[in-house]
Design an enzyme around this catalytic site. Structure first.
Site, short mmCIF file in Angstrom:
data_model
loop_
_atom_site.label_atom_id
_atom_site.label_comp_id
_atom_site.label_asym_id
_atom_site.label_seq_id
_atom_site.Cartn_x
_atom_site.Cartn_y
_atom_site.Cartn_z
N HIS A 198 0.77 -1.09 -0.08
CA HIS A 198 0.21 -0.12 -0.21
C HIS A 198 0.93 1.05 0.16
CE1 HIS A 198 -3.78 2.05 0.67
NE2 HIS A 198 -3.02 3.12 1.10
N CYS A 199 0.61 1.72 -0.93
CA CYS A 199 1.65 3.32 -1.37
C CYS A 199 0.91 4.63 -0.85
CB CYS A 199 2.04 3.30 -2.55
SG CYS A 199 3.14 4.76 -3.03
N PRO A 200 1.33 5.30 0.20
CA PRO A 200 0.81 6.47 0.66
C PRO A 200 0.85 7.57 -0.35
CG PRO A 200 2.69 5.93 2.05
CD PRO A 200 2.46 4.75 1.09
N ASN A 206 -2.14 6.93 -2.52
CA ASN A 206 -3.22 6.51 -1.88
C ASN A 206 -4.07 5.48 -2.16
OD1 ASN A 206 -5.21 6.85 0.24
ND2 ASN A 206 -6.34 8.37 -1.14
N ASN A 207 -3.26 4.41 -2.65
CA ASN A 207 -3.79 3.37 -3.19
C ASN A 207 -3.00 2.03 -2.99
OD1 ASN A 207 -5.93 1.72 -4.46
ND2 ASN A 207 -5.66 2.79 -6.50
#
Length: 351
Positions: free
Chosen positions: A168-170, A173-174
């Site tokens: 999950h990559c901040p 945001n996905n």
């Protein structure tokens, strides 16, 4: 295991629905802050490069045109890839992996782990799954109430199971997963090229600034240009390492999660269990059409649930547990040279 099948969350006393809704929307807004930061930096870099460097500082018209054309091509491809990564349609796990109410009731009422394992094995016997847990049982998500497809994992931030989850990559945001991994790779690649281009074209004027030969006309914007050089350099270093690492993962057909913990098959853990060779691994992510490899449109092979595996794991899919698939020295057997052996499931072949 029996106690983990249920996931009852009890709200604290006095915790009303209004507070829950407010917290949910605040959390959703907070998660967009890294994306807004990236957008703000790119917007400022546009002003620094186009206005301050190309229009106010560079005197040659030909040089201005060349810089502006190349800059906007990279910017469009970078922004397009970033947009697709953020707003990719992350599809849910197919319904065939979800336990029906009758099976769920049996699972929850089972008193022993062996009984629960038997129920899950019977339900999953017709599903195209080859990976298992560390204990050898079917991978099951008690939150989503489904059997996990191969390479799928539950994301605690998205609160759902995701196909071929990488991480999950901040910054987007996905979840980076099967549905947007190609977009993520292109985003990293174009962002790196964007930073390298800005850094290299700002470098001569950065040197002029330090030598004190910037001129009065450019004094107002020189700080924007110098700062753009340093920001581009900083991001180029971090993006270069991240992009290089994911190129390595693509070449070996691994996700970030699988790089830290090798997928478990019936014959044991095998970090190369899904690797079909570097070029086939590349085509699994980017597709078979070279014309679309550098374009952020979805061309990844397959459906995200069923993946080609090495022959020893393929044989283990629908048969009784055979030998572990390893030679006496502990190395994985090489690909079979039998007549017509393709190392992929009959349902899907990688060209």
């Amino acid at each position: 295991m029996a106690s983990s099948m249920q996931n009852n969350r009890v709200s604290p006393p006095g915790y009303c629905g209004c507070c829950r809704t407010c917290n949910m929307w605040c959390w959703r807004a907070f998660k967009w802050l890294p994306v807004l930061l990236i957008v703000a930096i790119v917007t400022w870099s546009y002003y620094a490069y186009v206005i301050q460097l190309c229009i106010f500082t560079i005197e040659s018209t030909a040089q201005q045109c060349i810089y502006l054309v190349l800059y906007h091509i990279l910017l469009v491809m970078f922004a397009w890839s970033y947009w697709r990564t953020i707003f990719a349609d992350i599809k849910p796990i197919p319904d065939k992996y979800k336990l029906p109410d009758t099976e769920l009731e049996k699972l929850l009422s089972a008193e022993t782990e062996d009984a629960q394992r038997t129920i899950l094995e019977n339900f999953a016997k017709d599903l195209p799954i080859v990976t298992r847990t560390m204990s050898g049982s079917v991978r099951y998500c008690n939150r989503c109430v489904l059997v996990k497809p191969d390479r799928a994992h539950h994301c605690s931030i998205c609160a759902r199971c995701v196909l071929k989850m990488d991480h999950h990559c901040p910054w987007v945001n996905n979840c980076v997963c099967f549905h947007n991994y190609k977009f993520f790779m292109l985003f990293l690649g174009y962002a790196l090229l964007y930073c390298l281009f800005v850094m290299s074209t700002c470098l001569p004027y950065f040197i002029r600034f330090w030598k004190g030969d910037f001129g009065v006309s450019g004094s107002a914007g020189r700080y924007h240009i110098v700062f753009a050089f340093f920001v581009a350099l900083m991001f180029a270093i971090s993006l270069g390492s991240l992009f290089g690492y994911h190129c390595y993962l693509v070449a070996h057909n691994r996700t970030t999660l699988e790089a830290f913990r090798a997928p478990m098959f019936r014959g044991g853990a095998d970090k190369n269990g899904f690797s079909m060779g570097a070029f086939n691994n590349f085509k699994e992510v980017f597709g078979v059409s070279p014309n679309l490899w550098i374009v952020p449109v979805f061309t990844s092979a397959g459906d995200g649930c069923d993946y080609p595996v090495r022959r020893e794991h393929q044989l283990q899919t629908f048969t009784a547990p055979p030998d572990h698939g390893y030679d006496a020295m502990g190395t994985t057997r090489s690909r079979s040279d039998q007549d017509g052996d393709t190392l992929v499931p009959p349902s899907r072949h990688i060209p």
